[in-house]
Design a protein around this motif. Structure first.
Motif, PDB file in Angstrom:
ATOM      1  N   ARG A 139       0.831  -0.961  -0.574  1.00 32.28           N
ATOM      2  CA  ARG A 139       0.164  -0.503   0.173  1.00 32.28           C
ATOM      3  C   ARG A 139       0.919   1.037  -0.224  1.00 32.28           C
ATOM      4  NH1 ARG A 139      -5.231  -1.669   1.756  1.00 32.28           N
ATOM      5  NH2 ARG A 139      -5.858  -3.215   0.721  1.00 32.28           N
ATOM      6  N   ARG A 140       2.891   1.168   0.492  1.00 34.13           N
ATOM      7  CA  ARG A 140       3.444   2.514  -0.160  1.00 34.13           C
ATOM      8  C   ARG A 140       3.475   2.256  -0.600  1.00 34.13           C
ATOM      9  NH1 ARG A 140       3.543   3.787   5.956  1.00 34.13           N
ATOM     10  NH2 ARG A 140       4.893   5.925   4.780  1.00 34.13           N
ATOM     11  N   CYS A 141       4.977   1.381  -1.405  1.00 31.25           N
ATOM     12  CA  CYS A 141       5.184   1.270  -2.540  1.00 31.25           C
ATOM     13  C   CYS A 141       4.819   0.789  -3.789  1.00 31.25           C
ATOM     14  CB  CYS A 141       6.978   0.995  -2.209  1.00 31.25           C
ATOM     15  SG  CYS A 141       7.335  -0.626  -1.811  1.00 31.25           S
ATOM     16  N   ASP A 142       3.887   0.104  -3.777  1.00 31.88           N
ATOM     17  CA  ASP A 142       3.760  -0.725  -5.034  1.00 31.88           C
ATOM     18  C   ASP A 142       4.178  -1.845  -5.344  1.00 31.88           C
ATOM     19  OD1 ASP A 142       1.241   0.245  -5.167  1.00 31.88           O
ATOM     20  OD2 ASP A 142       1.808   2.854  -6.401  1.00 31.88           O
ATOM     21  N   GLY A 143       5.311  -2.389  -4.783  1.00 30.75           N
ATOM     22  CA  GLY A 143       6.727  -3.092  -4.876  1.00 30.75           C
ATOM     23  C   GLY A 143       7.469  -2.432  -5.636  1.00 30.75           C
ATOM     24  N   THR A 144       7.600  -0.753  -5.560  1.00 35.32           N
ATOM     25  CA  THR A 144       9.119  -0.514  -6.477  1.00 35.32           C
ATOM     26  C   THR A 144       9.789  -0.336  -5.455  1.00 35.32           C
ATOM     27  OG1 THR A 144       8.112   1.616  -5.939  1.00 35.32           O
ATOM     28  CG2 THR A 144       7.640   0.522  -7.907  1.00 35.32           C
ATOM     29  N   GLY A 145      10.145   0.087  -3.860  1.00 29.35           N
ATOM     30  CA  GLY A 145      10.871  -0.070  -2.930  1.00 29.35           C
ATOM     31  C   GLY A 145      10.657   1.099  -2.251  1.00 29.35           C
ATOM     32  N   ARG A 146      10.027   2.385  -3.272  1.00 33.42           N
ATOM     33  CA  ARG A 146      10.051   3.975  -3.118  1.00 33.42           C
ATOM     34  C   ARG A 146       8.340   3.695  -1.852  1.00 33.42           C
ATOM     35  NH1 ARG A 146      12.401   3.327  -7.466  1.00 33.42           N
ATOM     36  NH2 ARG A 146      10.935   4.118  -8.650  1.00 33.42           N
ATOM     37  N   ARG A 147       8.365   4.337  -1.306  1.00 36.87           N
ATOM     38  CA  ARG A 147       7.399   4.988  -0.755  1.00 36.87           C
ATOM     39  C   ARG A 147       6.778   6.030  -1.405  1.00 36.87           C
ATOM     40  NH1 ARG A 147       7.796   4.176   5.938  1.00 36.87           N
ATOM     41  NH2 ARG A 147       8.968   2.572   6.202  1.00 36.87           N
ATOM     42  N   THR A 148       5.642   6.387  -2.059  1.00 37.92           N
ATOM     43  CA  THR A 148       5.111   6.975  -3.187  1.00 37.92           C
ATOM     44  C   THR A 148       3.513   7.305  -2.058  1.00 37.92           C
ATOM     45  OG1 THR A 148       3.656   5.030  -4.185  1.00 37.92           O
ATOM     46  CG2 THR A 148       5.531   5.992  -5.366  1.00 37.92           C
ATOM     47  N   ARG A 149       2.992   7.375  -1.171  1.00 37.83           N
ATOM     48  CA  ARG A 149       2.364   7.574  -0.538  1.00 37.83           C
ATOM     49  C   ARG A 149       1.494   6.465   1.165  1.00 37.83           C
ATOM     50  NH1 ARG A 149       0.268   3.715  -4.127  1.00 37.83           N
ATOM     51  NH2 ARG A 149      -1.034   2.592  -3.185  1.00 37.83           N
ATOM     52  N   GLU A 150       1.609   7.940   1.550  1.00 36.81           N
ATOM     53  CA  GLU A 150       1.221   7.419   3.376  1.00 36.81           C
ATOM     54  C   GLU A 150      -0.158   6.712   2.951  1.00 36.81           C
ATOM     55  OE1 GLU A 150       3.105   7.701   5.903  1.00 36.81           O
ATOM     56  OE2 GLU A 150       4.298   8.654   4.574  1.00 36.81           O
ATOM     57  N   ALA A 151       0.001   5.150   3.797  1.00 35.61           N
ATOM     58  CA  ALA A 151      -1.209   4.469   3.782  1.00 35.61           C
ATOM     59  C   ALA A 151      -1.812   5.073   5.369  1.00 35.61           C
ATOM     60  CB  ALA A 151      -1.229   3.335   4.669  1.00 35.61           C
ATOM     61  N   ARG A 161      -2.451  -7.565   6.868  1.00 34.27           N
ATOM     62  CA  ARG A 161      -1.426  -7.218   5.647  1.00 34.27           C
ATOM     63  C   ARG A 161       0.611  -7.146   7.112  1.00 34.27           C
ATOM     64  NH1 ARG A 161      -3.263  -6.293   0.733  1.00 34.27           N
ATOM     65  NH2 ARG A 161      -1.124  -4.703   0.677  1.00 34.27           N
ATOM     66  N   VAL A 162       1.288  -7.612   5.940  1.00 35.34           N
ATOM     67  CA  VAL A 162       2.847  -7.706   6.677  1.00 35.34           C
ATOM     68  C   VAL A 162       3.441  -6.724   6.644  1.00 35.34           C
ATOM     69  CG1 VAL A 162       2.422 -10.097   7.149  1.00 35.34           C
ATOM     70  CG2 VAL A 162       4.000  -8.686   5.042  1.00 35.34           C
ATOM     71  N   THR A 163       4.840  -5.790   7.215  1.00 34.38           N
ATOM     72  CA  THR A 163       5.903  -5.747   7.085  1.00 34.38           C
ATOM     73  C   THR A 163       6.405  -5.751   5.283  1.00 34.38           C
ATOM     74  OG1 THR A 163       6.263  -5.300   8.771  1.00 34.38           O
ATOM     75  CG2 THR A 163       8.011  -4.310   7.910  1.00 34.38           C
ATOM     76  N   CYS A 164       7.168  -4.917   4.564  1.00 35.17           N
ATOM     77  CA  CYS A 164       7.248  -4.782   3.479  1.00 35.17           C
ATOM     78  C   CYS A 164       8.326  -5.058   3.077  1.00 35.17           C
ATOM     79  CB  CYS A 164       6.647  -3.129   2.720  1.00 35.17           C
ATOM     80  SG  CYS A 164       7.780  -3.699   0.863  1.00 35.17           S
ATOM     81  N   ALA A 165       9.299  -5.863   2.636  1.00 34.12           N
ATOM     82  CA  ALA A 165      10.099  -6.459   2.156  1.00 34.12           C
ATOM     83  C   ALA A 165      11.504  -5.596   1.256  1.00 34.12           C
ATOM     84  CB  ALA A 165      10.188  -7.927   1.278  1.00 34.12           C
ATOM     85  N   MET A 166      10.428  -4.394   0.938  1.00 33.03           N
ATOM     86  CA  MET A 166      11.413  -3.861  -0.649  1.00 33.03           C
ATOM     87  C   MET A 166      10.976  -2.513   0.216  1.00 33.03           C
ATOM     88  SD  MET A 166      11.067  -5.882  -2.848  1.00 33.03           S
ATOM     89  CE  MET A 166      11.482  -4.673  -4.383  1.00 33.03           C
ATOM     90  N   CYS A 167      10.026  -1.827   1.543  1.00 37.51           N
ATOM     91  CA  CYS A 167      10.427  -0.626   1.526  1.00 37.51           C
ATOM     92  C   CYS A 167      10.074  -0.193   2.990  1.00 37.51           C
ATOM     93  CB  CYS A 167       9.284   0.664   0.990  1.00 37.51           C
ATOM     94  SG  CYS A 167       7.371   0.342   1.695  1.00 37.51           S
ATOM     95  N   GLY A 168      10.189  -1.251   3.778  1.00 37.99           N
ATOM     96  CA  GLY A 168       9.840  -1.234   5.000  1.00 37.99           C
ATOM     97  C   GLY A 168       8.838  -0.898   5.968  1.00 37.99           C
ATOM     98  N   ALA A 169       7.458  -0.914   5.167  1.00 39.09           N
ATOM     99  CA  ALA A 169       6.472  -0.423   5.314  1.00 39.09           C
ATOM    100  C   ALA A 169       5.579  -1.108   6.335  1.00 39.09           C
ATOM    101  CB  ALA A 169       5.765   0.546   4.874  1.00 39.09           C
ATOM    102  N   GLY A 170       5.170  -0.942   7.601  1.00 37.31           N
ATOM    103  CA  GLY A 170       4.738  -2.043   8.485  1.00 37.31           C
ATOM    104  C   GLY A 170       3.049  -1.820   8.141  1.00 37.31           C
ATOM    105  N   ASP A 171       2.742  -2.954   8.775  1.00 38.53           N
ATOM    106  CA  ASP A 171       1.396  -3.413   8.420  1.00 38.53           C
ATOM    107  C   ASP A 171       0.764  -2.630   6.601  1.00 38.53           C
ATOM    108  OD1 ASP A 171       1.098  -4.348  10.566  1.00 38.53           O
ATOM    109  OD2 ASP A 171       0.324  -2.856  11.264  1.00 38.53           O
TER     110      ASP A 171
END
Length: 354
Positions: A139-151, A161-171
């Motif tokens: 929900r934060r980086c769409d799999g790109t690793g760069r956060r583009t928005r706030e959830a 939801r779980v912590t993203c392995a790409m950008c580190g955003a939680g849930d």
């Protein structure tokens, strides 16, 4: 067959048994006709012959099969004892058996057509995530690793939801792919190749032409088939049902039997029976033998001027002739007319009352 005198005597006895006056009947006072009942069957053996090439993958033993020379149509085979038997003879034409190595392979194996001998085939190492299909991986980086928005904090499925392995955003990430949007291929485990399913990694497959045996046997086969064909002969429906039934149950039938290639009724067979059978005995195409099994009975039909509403059928039996009395056709029509008139009256009365 009963004589006219025997027929009239039987009718006279029948009238006396019913308590009816029966004066001496003479031939001129009665009309006597004869009805020949004929029933049974003609069973024919129909033969067909053909030649066809045969191919067997691998060794085969043909030594037990009978052989014939150059023409299967000329090969003599004794006709069957029973034309009703269904038999197939399989023969081998002499000098046509060829046993050779398969020319399409080496010892029964050929290069696998799918992997071309490599033993493995290319495979996509990654597949789209089965859960999010890569469309909602994080929900934060769409799999790109760069956060583009706030959830938003109030997401209804936040607990899933779980912590993203790409950008580190939680849930924020899909629990199946952890935000990557894809998963390793289960078949190749991400190695980009997998074992060829057609040859199980061997690189070779069984030859289709010889079924993996490495040998081929060819020959010319002759097939002789016998199949039965039955012609059923049923009595003509020219006597009443009741008379016909009594004839079958009580009659002293004469049996005619014959068998052979051109079987025909014996010389002592009644002329009328032979005449009726002759058209049925024309050979069928391919017929090689037949069996005739029929029986016949001559029934006398008697009408008397003093009994215009009755018809008498005299049936020969092993003892005294048996007499069946039925209503004459004229009497049957009279009863039918009376019944029809009664129905018409009922309809008319019903219409008047209504």
């Amino acid at each position: 067959m009963l004589s006219d005198e025997d027929v009239l005597a039987a009718v006279r006895r029948g009238l006396k048994q019913r308590g009816e006056p029966a004066r001496t009947l003479r031939r001129v006072e009665a009309k006597i006709t004869r009805h020949l009942l004929l029933e049974g069957e003609i069973v024919r053996c129909i033969e067909s012959r053909e030649e066809k090439p045969q191919l067997h993958r691998g060794p085969v033993d043909l030594s037990e099969r009978p052989q014939y020379e150059t023409d299967i149509d000329e090969h003599p085979i004794p006709a069957p004892r029973d034309p009703a038997d269904r038999v197939t003879h399989t023969l081998v034409r002499r000098g046509t058996v060829r046993d050779r190595a398969c020319d399409a392979c080496g010892n029964g194996r050929t290069q696998c057509g799918r992997c071309r001998g490599a033993g493995d085939i290319p495979c996509e190492p990654w597949t789209a995530c089965e859960t999010c299909r890569g469309l909602d991986s994080c929900r934060r980086c769409d799999g790109t690793g760069r956060r583009t928005r706030e959830a938003p904090d109030d997401e209804p499925d936040k607990d899933e939801r779980v912590t993203c392995a790409m950008c580190g955003a939680g849930d924020a990430a899909c629990a199946a792919c952890r935000g990557r949007g894809r998963q390793k291929c289960a078949r190749c485990e991400g190695k980009s190749t997998r074992t060829c399913p057609a040859c199980s990694g061997d690189g070779t497959a069984a030859c289709d032409r010889c079924a993996g045996t490495g040998r081929l046997v060819t020959w010319t086969e002759g097939v002789v088939e016998w199949r039965p064909h039955t012609d059923t002969i049923a009595p003509a429906a020219d006597i009443p049902f009741r008379a016909g039934r009594q004839a079958r149950e009580r009659g002293d039938w004469t049996t005619v039997e014959a068998s052979g290639e051109r079987a025909a009724p014996p010389p002592d067979t009644a002329t009328e029976v032979t005449r009726l059978l002759t058209p049925r005995l024309r050979p069928h195409p391919g017929e090689i033998t037949r069996r005739i099994s029929v029986r016949h009975l001559s029934v006398a039909r008697v009408t008397l001027a003093e009994h215009p509403h009755r018809v008498f059928f005299v049936i020969p039996t092993a003892a005294d002739p048996y007499v069946v009395r039925v209503s004459s056709p004229r009497r049957v029509w009279q009863f039918a007319a009376i019944a029809l008139a009664a129905v018409a009256c009922l309809v008319m009365v019903s219409w008047l009352v209504g």
